[in-house]
Motif scaffolding. Structure first.
Motif, PDB file in Angstrom:
ATOM      1  N   ALA A 137       6.864  14.186 -10.596  1.00 62.07           N
ATOM      2  CA  ALA A 137       7.782  15.289  -9.967  1.00 62.07           C
ATOM      3  C   ALA A 137       6.788  15.313  -8.676  1.00 62.07           C
ATOM      4  N   HIS A 138       7.144  15.564  -7.249  1.00 62.13           N
ATOM      5  CA  HIS A 138       6.337  15.188  -6.390  1.00 62.13           C
ATOM      6  C   HIS A 138       6.677  15.445  -4.815  1.00 62.13           C
ATOM      7  N   LEU A 139       6.246  15.409  -3.786  1.00 62.47           N
ATOM      8  CA  LEU A 139       6.899  15.220  -2.688  1.00 62.47           C
ATOM      9  C   LEU A 139       6.383  14.299  -1.574  1.00 62.47           C
ATOM     10  N   ASP A 140       6.468  13.240  -1.597  1.00 65.35           N
ATOM     11  CA  ASP A 140       5.737  12.211  -0.442  1.00 65.35           C
ATOM     12  C   ASP A 140       6.353  12.174   0.670  1.00 65.35           C
ATOM     13  N   TRP A 141       5.332  12.905   1.785  1.00 63.62           N
ATOM     14  CA  TRP A 141       5.747  12.640   3.326  1.00 63.62           C
ATOM     15  C   TRP A 141       4.960  11.921   4.105  1.00 63.62           C
ATOM     16  N   ARG A 142       6.038  11.259   4.712  1.00 64.77           N
ATOM     17  CA  ARG A 142       4.621  10.337   5.561  1.00 64.77           C
ATOM     18  C   ARG A 142       5.830   9.943   7.052  1.00 64.77           C
ATOM     19  N   ILE A 143       4.490   9.744   7.873  1.00 64.39           N
ATOM     20  CA  ILE A 143       5.106   9.848   9.270  1.00 64.39           C
ATOM     21  C   ILE A 143       4.797   8.509  10.105  1.00 64.39           C
TER      22      ILE A 143
ATOM     23  N   LEU B 161       1.202  11.041   2.128  1.00 68.61           N
ATOM     24  CA  LEU B 161       0.691  12.187   1.341  1.00 68.61           C
ATOM     25  C   LEU B 161       2.256  12.227   0.222  1.00 68.61           C
ATOM     26  N   ASP B 162       0.984  12.409  -1.351  1.00 71.12           N
ATOM     27  CA  ASP B 162       1.847  13.114  -2.171  1.00 71.12           C
ATOM     28  C   ASP B 162       1.330  13.869  -2.520  1.00 71.12           C
ATOM     29  N   ILE B 163       1.912  14.768  -2.552  1.00 72.29           N
ATOM     30  CA  ILE B 163       1.870  16.292  -2.942  1.00 72.29           C
ATOM     31  C   ILE B 163       2.760  17.054  -4.394  1.00 72.29           C
TER      32      ILE B 163
ATOM     33  N   PRO C  44       1.061  -1.525   0.034  1.00 71.25           N
ATOM     34  CA  PRO C  44      -0.119   0.019   0.250  1.00 71.25           C
ATOM     35  C   PRO C  44       1.008   1.590   0.274  1.00 71.25           C
ATOM     36  N   HIS C  45       0.364   2.466  -0.457  1.00 71.48           N
ATOM     37  CA  HIS C  45       1.167   3.790  -0.778  1.00 71.48           C
ATOM     38  C   HIS C  45       0.861   4.310   0.762  1.00 71.48           C
ATOM     39  N   TYR C  46       1.868   4.271   1.621  1.00 72.23           N
ATOM     40  CA  TYR C  46       1.580   4.934   3.314  1.00 72.23           C
ATOM     41  C   TYR C  46       2.122   6.665   3.582  1.00 72.23           C
TER      42      TYR C  46
END
Ligand SMILES: [Zn+2]
Length: 271
Positions: free
Chosen positions: A246-252, A171-173, A167-169
């Motif tokens: 291009a995107h930012l993938d932010w994980r917590i 938040l893509d911006i 799964p994708h964990y």
């Protein structure tokens, strides 16, 4: 502030005022993937599903549940001889599952030559996320780390040729290469490396086992060991690693448990 008030009134309705119990306020969305922040009297011991949680000197603590967590969890508060056991309910979520057929095998299975590299990458990331510090920043109100449209959400999953992928964990911006990435909370840089899947990857410790991971960057503006301030420009958006754009993938993360950044208490999602 409003969320705290809500949590307080909810607490008032479920706790029995006739019994002397350790007092606690909880803040969070109480659904799968959510991070919960707690406040209790200093000196109270807190256990989540029987495991002790670090508690700050002023009584703050944090925990979270994963994407597929069961509905019920137990929180135990122990203050001297007084004990309170609370059953916490977390809502189940519906995740977006996409079936994609006819995908070339090379995109489904990584080439043998990179297997060892991927193993080492995973070990480095895992070790960074084991960090346990008493940095207090996870108790601050987080900010979005980049400006742009949300192009991918936590929990979604693709099934390639009938084979479910991880799964994708994150938040893509969506943002162009070079767009600024800012620290959503203050912290200390734990890892800044070029990894096979996630490209230029930055991990920042916010304290109490909570870390942010930023992937697919084009540039780091900070180095391992640096202290960063909330809002500080820490990196630039990119398309490094195995991505199509291009995107930012932010994980917590709460240590190895992957949480949904979008559910951080107090985070305001840009429209
Ligand atoms: Zn992503």
């Amino acid at each position: 502030m409003k969320a705290w008030v809500k949590a307080l009134s909810l607490l008032a309705s479920i706790s029995n005022p006739l019994l002397a119990q350790p007092d606690v306020q909880l803040q969070g969305s109480f659904s799968q993937g959510s991070l919960i922040r707690g406040q209790t009297a200093p000196g109270t011991e807190v256990f989540f599903n029987g495991q002790p949680l670090p508690v700050s000197s002023d009584g703050q603590f944090v925990f979270g549940v994963g994407r597929d967590a069961p509905e019920e969890h137990k929180l135990t508060l122990q203050a001297g001889a007084e004990q309170q056991v609370k059953t916490l309910h977390f809502k189940k979520r519906q995740y977006d599952i996409q079936h994609v057929n006819g995908v070339a095998q090379k995109y489904v299975t990584p080439p043998d030559a990179v297997t060892e590299r991927i193993r080492q990458d995973n070990a480095r990331v895992r070790k960074a996320r084991e960090t346990q510090s008493d940095l207090p920043f996870i108790f601050d109100t987080p900010k979005m780390p980049a400006v742009g449209r949300v192009s991918g959400v936590y929990g979604s999953q693709r099934v390639f040729n009938g084979e479910p992928r991880n799964p994708h964990y994150g938040l893509d911006i969506a943002a162009p290469v070079g767009a600024p990435v800012i620290a959503p909370l203050s912290g200390t840089v734990l890892l800044a490396e070029d990894l096979y899947y996630s490209g230029l990857t930055l991990i920042i410790d916010h304290g109490f086992g909570i870390s942010s991971t930023f992937m697919h960057l084009s540039k780091f503006n900070v180095a391992v060991g640096d202290s960063v301030q909330q809002g500080q420009r820490i990196a630039e958006v990119g398309a490094s690693g195995r991505v199509t754009g291009a995107h930012l993938d932010w994980r917590i993360n709460w240590h190895q448990e992957r949480l949904d950044p979008a559910l951080l208490p107090g985070l305001v999602m840009a429209e």
